[in-house]
Scaffold this motif. Structure first.
Motif, PDB file in Angstrom:
ATOM      1  N   ARG A   1       0.821  -1.216   0.000  1.00 18.73           N
ATOM      2  CA  ARG A   1       0.000   0.000   0.000  1.00 18.73           C
ATOM      3  C   ARG A   1       0.852   1.262   0.000  1.00 18.73           C
ATOM      4  N   ILE A   2       2.140   1.099   0.273  1.00 15.83           N
ATOM      5  CA  ILE A   2       3.063   2.235   0.248  1.00 15.83           C
ATOM      6  C   ILE A   2       3.871   2.233  -1.039  1.00 15.83           C
ATOM      7  N   ASP A   3       4.337   1.059  -1.436  1.00 12.71           N
ATOM      8  CA  ASP A   3       5.187   0.930  -2.626  1.00 12.71           C
ATOM      9  C   ASP A   3       4.941  -0.445  -3.244  1.00 12.71           C
ATOM     10  N   GLU A   4       4.235  -0.493  -4.352  1.00 16.01           N
ATOM     11  CA  GLU A   4       3.886  -1.769  -4.981  1.00 16.01           C
ATOM     12  C   GLU A   4       5.105  -2.520  -5.506  1.00 16.01           C
ATOM     13  N   SER A   5       6.241  -1.834  -5.646  1.00 16.73           N
ATOM     14  CA  SER A   5       7.434  -2.500  -6.167  1.00 16.73           C
ATOM     15  C   SER A   5       8.302  -3.086  -5.053  1.00 16.73           C
ATOM     16  N   TYR A   6       7.866  -2.934  -3.785  1.00 17.91           N
ATOM     17  CA  TYR A   6       8.743  -3.294  -2.666  1.00 17.91           C
ATOM     18  C   TYR A   6       9.161  -4.770  -2.712  1.00 17.91           C
ATOM     19  N   TYR A   7       8.224  -5.660  -2.922  1.00 20.37           N
ATOM     20  CA  TYR A   7       8.544  -7.093  -2.882  1.00 20.37           C
ATOM     21  C   TYR A   7       9.609  -7.443  -3.906  1.00 20.37           C
ATOM     22  N   ASP A   8       9.450  -6.994  -5.139  1.00 20.63           N
ATOM     23  CA  ASP A   8      10.429  -7.327  -6.180  1.00 20.63           C
ATOM     24  C   ASP A   8      11.800  -6.750  -5.851  1.00 20.63           C
ATOM     25  N   ARG A   9      11.829  -5.531  -5.323  1.00 21.19           N
ATOM     26  CA  ARG A   9      13.123  -4.924  -4.996  1.00 21.19           C
ATOM     27  C   ARG A   9      13.781  -5.630  -3.805  1.00 21.19           C
ATOM     28  N   ALA A  10      12.970  -6.072  -2.845  1.00 21.60           N
ATOM     29  CA  ALA A  10      13.521  -6.788  -1.693  1.00 21.60           C
ATOM     30  C   ALA A  10      14.097  -8.134  -2.110  1.00 21.60           C
ATOM     31  N   MET A  11      13.379  -8.839  -2.985  1.00 21.07           N
ATOM     32  CA  MET A  11      13.868 -10.143  -3.435  1.00 21.07           C
ATOM     33  C   MET A  11      15.161 -10.000  -4.229  1.00 21.07           C
ATOM     34  N   ALA A  12      15.333  -8.867  -4.913  1.00 18.00           N
ATOM     35  CA  ALA A  12      16.542  -8.643  -5.713  1.00 18.00           C
ATOM     36  C   ALA A  12      17.777  -8.403  -4.850  1.00 18.00           C
ATOM     37  N   GLN A  13      17.583  -8.146  -3.562  1.00 14.93           N
ATOM     38  CA  GLN A  13      18.730  -7.872  -2.684  1.00 14.93           C
ATOM     39  C   GLN A  13      19.508  -9.129  -2.315  1.00 14.93           C
ATOM     40  N   GLY A  14      18.874 -10.284  -2.456  1.00 11.51           N
ATOM     41  CA  GLY A  14      19.563 -11.526  -2.096  1.00 11.51           C
ATOM     42  C   GLY A  14      19.938 -11.549  -0.634  1.00 11.51           C
ATOM     43  N   ASP A  15      21.178 -11.943  -0.327  1.00 14.66           N
ATOM     44  CA  ASP A  15      21.624 -12.063   1.060  1.00 14.66           C
ATOM     45  C   ASP A  15      22.040 -10.732   1.677  1.00 14.66           C
ATOM     46  N   THR A  16      22.057  -9.677   0.885  1.00 18.53           N
ATOM     47  CA  THR A  16      22.484  -8.369   1.399  1.00 18.53           C
ATOM     48  C   THR A  16      21.548  -7.844   2.466  1.00 18.53           C
ATOM     49  N   GLY A  17      20.263  -8.106   2.289  1.00 17.56           N
ATOM     50  CA  GLY A  17      19.283  -7.574   3.212  1.00 17.56           C
ATOM     51  C   GLY A  17      18.980  -6.121   2.940  1.00 17.56           C
ATOM     52  N   SER A  18      18.189  -5.520   3.799  1.00 17.09           N
ATOM     53  CA  SER A  18      17.790  -4.131   3.584  1.00 17.09           C
ATOM     54  C   SER A  18      17.391  -3.492   4.899  1.00 17.09           C
ATOM     55  N   LEU A  19      17.116  -2.182   4.824  1.00 13.89           N
ATOM     56  CA  LEU A  19      16.706  -1.391   5.975  1.00 13.89           C
ATOM     57  C   LEU A  19      15.424  -0.643   5.636  1.00 13.89           C
ATOM     58  N   VAL A  20      14.678  -0.288   6.671  1.00 13.00           N
ATOM     59  CA  VAL A  20      13.484   0.543   6.528  1.00 13.00           C
ATOM     60  C   VAL A  20      13.633   1.722   7.473  1.00 13.00           C
ATOM     61  N   VAL A  21      13.273   2.911   7.003  1.00 11.66           N
ATOM     62  CA  VAL A  21      13.296   4.122   7.825  1.00 11.66           C
ATOM     63  C   VAL A  21      11.869   4.621   7.987  1.00 11.66           C
ATOM     64  N   GLY A  22      11.483   4.920   9.231  1.00 12.43           N
ATOM     65  CA  GLY A  22      10.121   5.358   9.511  1.00 12.43           C
ATOM     66  C   GLY A  22      10.070   6.614  10.347  1.00 12.43           C
ATOM     67  N   GLY A  23       8.876   7.201  10.439  1.00 16.31           N
ATOM     68  CA  GLY A  23       8.671   8.411  11.227  1.00 16.31           C
ATOM     69  C   GLY A  23       8.203   8.095  12.633  1.00 16.31           C
ATOM     70  N   GLU A  24       7.325   8.946  13.176  1.00 15.48           N
ATOM     71  CA  GLU A  24       6.787   8.742  14.516  1.00 15.48           C
ATOM     72  C   GLU A  24       5.740   7.629  14.516  1.00 15.48           C
ATOM     73  N   ASN A  25       5.659   6.917  15.648  1.00 17.18           N
ATOM     74  CA  ASN A  25       4.599   5.932  15.894  1.00 17.18           C
ATOM     75  C   ASN A  25       4.551   4.868  14.806  1.00 17.18           C
ATOM     76  N   TYR A  26       5.714   4.432  14.365  1.00 16.18           N
ATOM     77  CA  TYR A  26       5.808   3.425  13.305  1.00 16.18           C
ATOM     78  C   TYR A  26       5.191   2.107  13.788  1.00 16.18           C
ATOM     79  N   GLY A  27       4.280   1.553  12.985  1.00 15.75           N
ATOM     80  CA  GLY A  27       3.683   0.253  13.292  1.00 15.75           C
ATOM     81  C   GLY A  27       2.457   0.324  14.175  1.00 15.75           C
ATOM     82  N   GLN A  28       1.733   1.447  14.169  1.00 12.43           N
ATOM     83  CA  GLN A  28       0.516   1.537  14.979  1.00 12.43           C
ATOM     84  C   GLN A  28      -0.543   0.586  14.442  1.00 12.43           C
TER      85      GLN A  28
END
Length: 648
Positions: free
Chosen positions: A507-534
């Motif tokens: 719902r935020i970025d429809e391309s997220y899954y494909d880009r995450a899978m392309a990272q392989g073993d490198t992994g990734s990070l997410v940056v959020g604002g206030e009250n992340y995960g309410q």
């Protein structure tokens, strides 16, 4: 020392830690509650622990979320949950019995008990004077295994209620007023305790409405005293023997205080797309509506349906309005029939749906694009209704029913009728056989798993060094519905992590899954604002990103349940030492955190990071206890438990 109700409940269940705000405490759990959207994982997690029987006083499994059976996935999971409940000694509520929270209150709620549920609205049981807390499924599985529940000792916010609610104003307006004042993060790190002379005028189900939406404030729990209103409810349900008085001591202290004069209140409404966007109904009156929706765990009582039925009795709803009625339990539906409430609603043009969560989580009843839907549900996060471009407003049954008659948002005080008061009957038709009791001995029973139920993926220990891109940067108040959507399309995969992960952050970025899978073993990070995960407690919002390689989430602040869920699945939650660094980090920047395991193991709370894309340096903080550090280093709660067993 004089204690308030919250402090008494915590003291009665404390097994470790000090009752000092901010300190980690361990609590004994008497009861657990699971529902099918989260319970499938809970049962798989409990199975992984190798135990034969739950070790609580009582555990109950409800099927109330995924009721649409358009293929095999949902019914297969229902069969699995029924088999797990029998095997492990858990009460089972089949599809159609109703929403977990009011049903649990009817059949099992008891003042003074503790309840942990894999649903964020478990806090509703605080209406009966219970210590009721929503948590991630893995923590509930641990409680079912007899382990303590760990959390930070909350502050206690005392809200004094005075006066009486005027005509056309009800309990929903009280919690909307709290959200207007304090916002969706105003309860973070707090238990909200209601007290004062105004409490006596609120029935147990009125209190349920208020306690339920304490989750929308971000509160750890909400508590009310157990008084004569509590006794009356338990008597009505044929369980008066479960009553005990519970009240704050004279002179009890509260860490934060507020006061609401109930007699000065007016009908309120929350605008799209947050429960905190609250204004008086009169300010938005006249806007045309598409839908008026009655029901959900946020307005589940018999009076909520009876008031709506009395308002529309002998009248017809406006042309073009979908008037959706969602009974919250089979028992309430039976009493609606017996009292003539259902007849009033149906004759007026209502659409009747089965007892369950239904449209509240996007399981049907989705509104038309861009059209206003007035709902008595607890949340109006973007797209939660099932319609991406939705316009969901949160309101009371009075406002919803009045607006259904006129076809526009209507202040019910302007209707040409006296307020149709409803007095709770002293006794109702009670269905004591609504739930299936657990088997006496389930050791020889087999778990019945359909093809959609997959084993939980293994999580890896936190590495010493993480060098990875920021695949996603979000704003403030991002909900778990945006991290991992609910609804009829997604939730059937709740027991299949590889499949449900395809919807992560969609719902935020429809391309997220494909880009995450392309990272392989490198992994990734997410940056959020206030009250992340309410919002929702669903741990899929942590488990799916972990499966897709998220190693850390760096945010300005976290919602309580999601923060703990990240730890449980081996994702490091960090906050900015300097909140201004949030603006400096951009999408796709490559960050490096070095010596992570070493720093965490030696007790460092501040971690250094380098942004290789911008040649900048930052410091991040964590608020993990030593126990949580050990969990993270092991790769999550399941491997931590497994490692402990091997040592023992």
């Amino acid at each position: 020392m004089a204690r308030n109700v919250a402090q008494k409940l915590i003291a009665d269940h404390l097994v470790s830690g000090e009752m000092t705000p901010g300190c980690e405490i361990g609590l004994r759990i008497d009861q657990t509650l699971t529902q099918d959207a989260t319970g499938t994982l809970v049962m798989l997690e409990f199975e992984a622990m190798g135990l034969e029987r739950v070790r609580t006083e009582l555990s109950a499994q409800y099927v109330d979320h995924n009721l649409i059976q358009e293929d095999f996935k949902n019914p297969d999971d229902h069969v699995f949950l029924a088999s797990a409940a029998k095997k492990y000694g858990v009460w089972f509520s089949p599809p159609g019995n109703g929403v977990s929270h009011p049903v649990h209150m009817e059949r099992f709620g008891a003042p003074g008990k503790s309840l942990l549920g894999s649903d964020s609205h478990t806090c509703a049981a605080g209406a009966l004077g219970m210590l009721a807390i929503g948590a991630g499924g893995l923590e509930v599985a641990m409680a079912m295994a007899g382990e303590p529940f760990y959390t930070r000792m909350p502050e206690v916010m005392g809200v004094e209620l005075t006066g009486e609610l005027p005509d056309w104003v009800s309990a929903k307006d009280v919690i909307l007023e709290m959200l207007r004042r304090h916002g969706v993060s105003g309860g973070v790190g707090r238990i909200i305790e209601y007290h004062g002379p105004g409490v006596a005028g609120l029935t147990a189900m009125d209190r349920h409405v208020i306690a339920n939406m304490g989750a929308e404030l971000g509160a750890t729990a909400t508590v009310f005293p157990a008084d004569e209103q509590t006794r009356a409810f338990l008597h009505q349900q044929g369980r008066e023997e479960a009553w005990r008085a519970l009240a704050a001591d004279p002179g009890a202290h509260y860490d934060i205080t507020d006061r609401i004069d109930l007699s000065a209140m007016e009908p309120l409404i929350a605008l799209p797309s947050s429960p905190e966007n609250v204004v008086p109904v009169r300010e938005v009156a006249g806007r045309p509506i598409y839908q008026a929706y009655i029901g959900s765990s946020a307005n589940p009582g018999l009076r909520d349906f009876a008031i709506a039925g009395n308002i529309v009795a002998g009248r017809r709803i406006a042309d073009g309005v979908s008037f959706d009625v969602n009974p919250t339990s089979r028992q309430i539906l039976a009493n609606m029939i017996g009292l003539g409430v259902l007849g009033n609603l149906i004759t007026a043009g209502a659409r009747l749906h089965q007892a369950g969560c239904n449209g509240c989580i996007g399981m049907g009843q989705a509104p038309a694009t861009g059209r206003i839907s007035l709902r008595t549900v607890p949340r109006n996060f973007p797209g939660r209704s099932g319609t991406r471009e939705d316009q969901v407003y949160l309101c009371s049954p009075e406002v919803a029913a009045a607006s259904a008659l006129t076809g526009v948002i209507t202040d019910p005080r302007t209707l040409d009728m006296p307020y149709p008061r409803f007095r709770e009957p002293s006794s109702v038709e009670v269905d004591v056989d609504i739930l299936c009791p657990p088997a006496d001995d389930g050791r020889d029973l087999r778990l019945e798993k359909g093809p959609n139920i997959k084993a939980l993926p293994r999580t890896e220990p936190l590495p010493e060094r993480v060098r990875a891109p920021v695949l996603l940067k979000t704003g403030d108040d991002v909900s778990t519905d945006e991290i991992m959507p609910a609804g009829a399309k997604v939730l059937p995969y709740r027991s299949n992590i590889p499949e449900i992960s395809k919807f992560a952050f969609s719902r935020i970025d429809e391309s997220y899954y494909d880009r995450a899978m392309a990272q392989g073993d490198t992994g990734s990070l997410v940056v959020g604002g206030e009250n992340y995960g309410q919002g929702s407690s669903r741990e899929h919002a942590a488990l799916a990103p972990a499966y897709l390689g998220v190693r850390a989430v760096i945010a300005k602040s976290f919602a309580r349940i999601h923060w703990q869920n990240l730890v449980n699945f081996g994702v490091l939650p960090l906050t900015f030492d300097d909140p201004g660094d949030y603006e400096r980090i951009q999408h796709d920047d490559e960050l490096e955190l070095d010596a992570l395991r070493t720093a965490l193991a030696r007790g460092d709370s501040v971690l250094a990071a380098v942004n290789h894309s911008r040649d900048q340096r930052y410091t991040f903080r964590h608020a993990l206890s030593s126990r949580q550090v050990d969990v993270l280093l092991a790769g999550g709660l399941i491997p931590w438990v497994r490692d402990k067993k091997n040592v023992e």
